[in-house]
Design a protein around this motif. Structure first.
Motif, PDB file in Angstrom:
ATOM      1  N   ALA A  23       0.829  -1.212   0.000  1.00 32.24           N
ATOM      2  CA  ALA A  23       0.000   0.000   0.000  1.00 32.24           C
ATOM      3  C   ALA A  23       0.857   1.253   0.000  1.00 32.24           C
ATOM      4  O   ALA A  23       0.478   2.283  -0.521  1.00 32.24           O
ATOM      5  N   ALA A  24       2.037   1.179   0.584  1.00 34.60           N
ATOM      6  CA  ALA A  24       2.939   2.325   0.649  1.00 34.60           C
ATOM      7  C   ALA A  24       3.714   2.511  -0.647  1.00 34.60           C
ATOM      8  O   ALA A  24       4.470   3.457  -0.802  1.00 34.60           O
ATOM      9  N   GLY A  25       3.560   1.570  -1.578  1.00 34.22           N
ATOM     10  CA  GLY A  25       4.217   1.710  -2.873  1.00 34.22           C
ATOM     11  C   GLY A  25       5.601   1.115  -2.914  1.00 34.22           C
ATOM     12  O   GLY A  25       6.356   1.352  -3.863  1.00 34.22           O
ATOM     13  N   PHE A  26       6.037   0.345  -1.911  1.00 34.52           N
ATOM     14  CA  PHE A  26       7.357  -0.265  -1.902  1.00 34.52           C
ATOM     15  C   PHE A  26       7.343  -1.579  -2.645  1.00 34.52           C
ATOM     16  O   PHE A  26       6.330  -2.255  -2.693  1.00 34.52           O
ATOM     17  N   ALA A  27       8.451  -1.960  -3.209  1.00 34.27           N
ATOM     18  CA  ALA A  27       8.594  -3.267  -3.861  1.00 34.27           C
ATOM     19  C   ALA A  27       8.785  -4.312  -2.782  1.00 34.27           C
ATOM     20  O   ALA A  27       9.686  -4.210  -1.956  1.00 34.27           O
ATOM     21  N   ASP A  56      -0.475  -7.370  -7.208  1.00 32.76           N
ATOM     22  CA  ASP A  56       0.386  -6.201  -7.066  1.00 32.76           C
ATOM     23  C   ASP A  56      -0.043  -5.076  -8.002  1.00 32.76           C
ATOM     24  O   ASP A  56      -0.083  -3.905  -7.615  1.00 32.76           O
ATOM     25  N   LYS A  57      -0.406  -5.418  -9.241  1.00 25.51           N
ATOM     26  CA  LYS A  57      -0.802  -4.400 -10.214  1.00 25.51           C
ATOM     27  C   LYS A  57      -2.060  -3.678  -9.763  1.00 25.51           C
ATOM     28  O   LYS A  57      -2.166  -2.448  -9.847  1.00 25.51           O
ATOM     29  N   GLN A  62      -4.679   1.142  -7.549  1.00 25.53           N
ATOM     30  CA  GLN A  62      -5.522   1.743  -6.534  1.00 25.53           C
ATOM     31  C   GLN A  62      -4.761   2.809  -5.753  1.00 25.53           C
ATOM     32  O   GLN A  62      -5.298   3.870  -5.429  1.00 25.53           O
ATOM     33  N   SER A  63      -3.483   2.525  -5.466  1.00 25.78           N
ATOM     34  CA  SER A  63      -2.642   3.507  -4.768  1.00 25.78           C
ATOM     35  C   SER A  63      -2.468   4.764  -5.615  1.00 25.78           C
ATOM     36  O   SER A  63      -2.509   5.892  -5.109  1.00 25.78           O
ATOM     37  N   LEU A  64      -2.298   4.577  -6.932  1.00 23.56           N
ATOM     38  CA  LEU A  64      -2.156   5.715  -7.836  1.00 23.56           C
ATOM     39  C   LEU A  64      -3.410   6.575  -7.821  1.00 23.56           C
ATOM     40  O   LEU A  64      -3.334   7.809  -7.773  1.00 23.56           O
ATOM     41  N   SER A  68      -3.056  10.254  -6.422  1.00 23.92           N
ATOM     42  CA  SER A  68      -2.783  11.192  -7.504  1.00 23.92           C
ATOM     43  C   SER A  68      -4.000  11.663  -8.285  1.00 23.92           C
ATOM     44  O   SER A  68      -3.937  12.709  -8.929  1.00 23.92           O
ATOM     45  N   PHE A  69      -5.091  10.899  -8.288  1.00 20.68           N
ATOM     46  CA  PHE A  69      -6.236  11.287  -9.102  1.00 20.68           C
ATOM     47  C   PHE A  69      -6.793  12.623  -8.633  1.00 20.68           C
ATOM     48  O   PHE A  69      -7.043  12.819  -7.442  1.00 20.68           O
TER      49      PHE A  69
END
Length: 391
Positions: A23-27, A56-57, A62-64, A68-69
């Motif tokens: 959720a934090a965007g880390f790999a 993951d995608k 969803q995080s994007l 950012s939306f």
């Protein structure tokens, strides 16, 4: 046992950590190079990692959106679209997501009392075709006829019959606008909705008491009971035979059809179904059954449970006349959720007692009898002839 329980607690903690990191965007992979120590069973770890790799995608998208939306959006509407698209991607017209209103419409379609305009229609390759207009109902009064095609409801086009049905129904006294195609002419009707009372079974004695005619319009909760009452009345009147009419019956509750088959047929299998793993379920009749001769009428709008019943009767030697049926030989399960929504999923394919395929093929009558244009019901007339000639 304590060691195993402890292991799964560690796995659970690991899962929570993975969710947080994703959720934090880390790999995810970067965080497992920090140590060479094995803290969980490798197979369990790989299973967890594979699950997150597969999603993951989705999590990244969803995080994007969340981060950012630019505009405000309806999160619930977004998820409804995801559920709907997930099931539509399977390419099966019978597997689909139903929101609360759509599921309520599906439930109402199984009942004999509702508010609407009084039409029965089915979805075909040519569109939505009206197969029956309830006598003295709002649609008949407005001028709607069997054979009309519904193009739009209140100016909207529809992809699914359940959605269209839900929007044709409504509060009594309100108006719905139907755009109809009839003989290549588009006609618009304003119809005031009313309360519709229609039994799923209709019966009468014909031919001066010699024959009974029983029409099954759909398979609902009370259909088997109503059919039993009609057939029992015919037996008491000592008629020479019974005509069962399944024309324009789009199906309904499978168990209701099995109960009717049980009332007609001797002991044995009336249908069987198989799931994706080849597991088989038999639907059986007992030894108690009617001795009256029967002729069954079917047509291209007889579908699903109607086809199961028709296929069973044909395999047991009962004469079928009319036209080849629609060809829906699969069963759905409905999974309901706490918010009132539901999912219909195709889970089994059913077959005739002799193993004949119904799905895609339909049930072919013993005698094909075209329905002539005009007032004469040539299919019913032929059914009467067969029964009277056999006595």
């Amino acid at each position: 046992m304590e060691r195993k329980a402890g292991l799964w607690i560690i796995v659970l903690v690991l899962v929570v950590a993975l969710v947080t990191l994703a959720a934090a965007g880390f790999a995810v992979g970067a965080y497992f190079k920090m140590t060479n120590k094995v803290i969980v069973d490798r197979e369990a770890f790989e299973a967890v990692k594979e699950s997150f790799d597969e999603n993951d995608k989705f999590l990244e998208i969803q995080s994007l959106i969340d981060n950012s939306f630019l505009w405000e959006y309806d999160k619930e509407a977004e998820m409804e679209a995801v559920y709907r698209a997930m099931l539509e991607s399977l390419g099966d017209q019978y597997t689909r997501y139903l929101d609360k209103e759509e599921f309520e419409a599906l439930y109402l379609s199984m009942n004999s009392s509702f508010t609407g305009v009084g039409v029965v229609f089915m979805q075909t390759e040519e569109g939505f075709v009206i197969t029956e207009v309830v006598k003295d109902g709002p649609a008949e009064i407005a001028g709607i006829k069997a054979g009309d095609h519904i193009l739009k409801v209140d100016g909207e086009e529809y992809e699914y019959s359940d959605d269209m049905a839900a929007n044709i129904r409504g509060e009594a006294g309100t108006t719905v606008k139907l755009l109809i195609l009839r003989d290549e002419e588009e006609i618009e009707f304003d119809i005031v909705r009313g309360k519709i009372e229609t039994a799923t079974v209709e019966s009468k004695i014909i031919e001066d008491g010699k024959l009974a005619y029983i029409r099954i319009k759909s398979f609902g909760d009370d259909t088997a009971k109503l059919f039993d009452e009609a057939l029992s009345a015919a037996e008491r009147k000592k008629v020479q035979g019974v005509i069962i009419d399944l024309r324009n019956n789009g199906g309904g509750l499978f168990d209701s059809g099995v109960s009717i088959a049980d009332r007609i047929l001797p002991e044995g299998v009336v249908s069987y179904a198989e799931d994706k793993n080849g597991n088989r379920v038999n639907y059986n009749s007992d030894s108690k059954h009617t001795d009256l001769p029967i002729v069954l009428i079917i047509n291209e709008a007889s579908a699903s449970t109607s086809e199961m019943l028709a296929a069973a009767l044909k395999d047991y030697g009962i004469t079928l006349i009319g036209a080849t049926t629609f060809g829906k030989g699969v069963m759905q399960e409905t999974h309901m959720y706490s918010d009132g929504s539901a999912v219909n999923v195709t889970v089994r394919q059913f077959f005739s007692p002799n193993g004949n395929v119904i799905h895609g093929d339909g049930v072919t009558p013993n005698e094909v009898v075209p329905l002539a244009e005009g007032l004469e019901d040539t299919q019913l007339s032929r059914a009467i002839e067969i029964l009277l000639e056999s006595n």
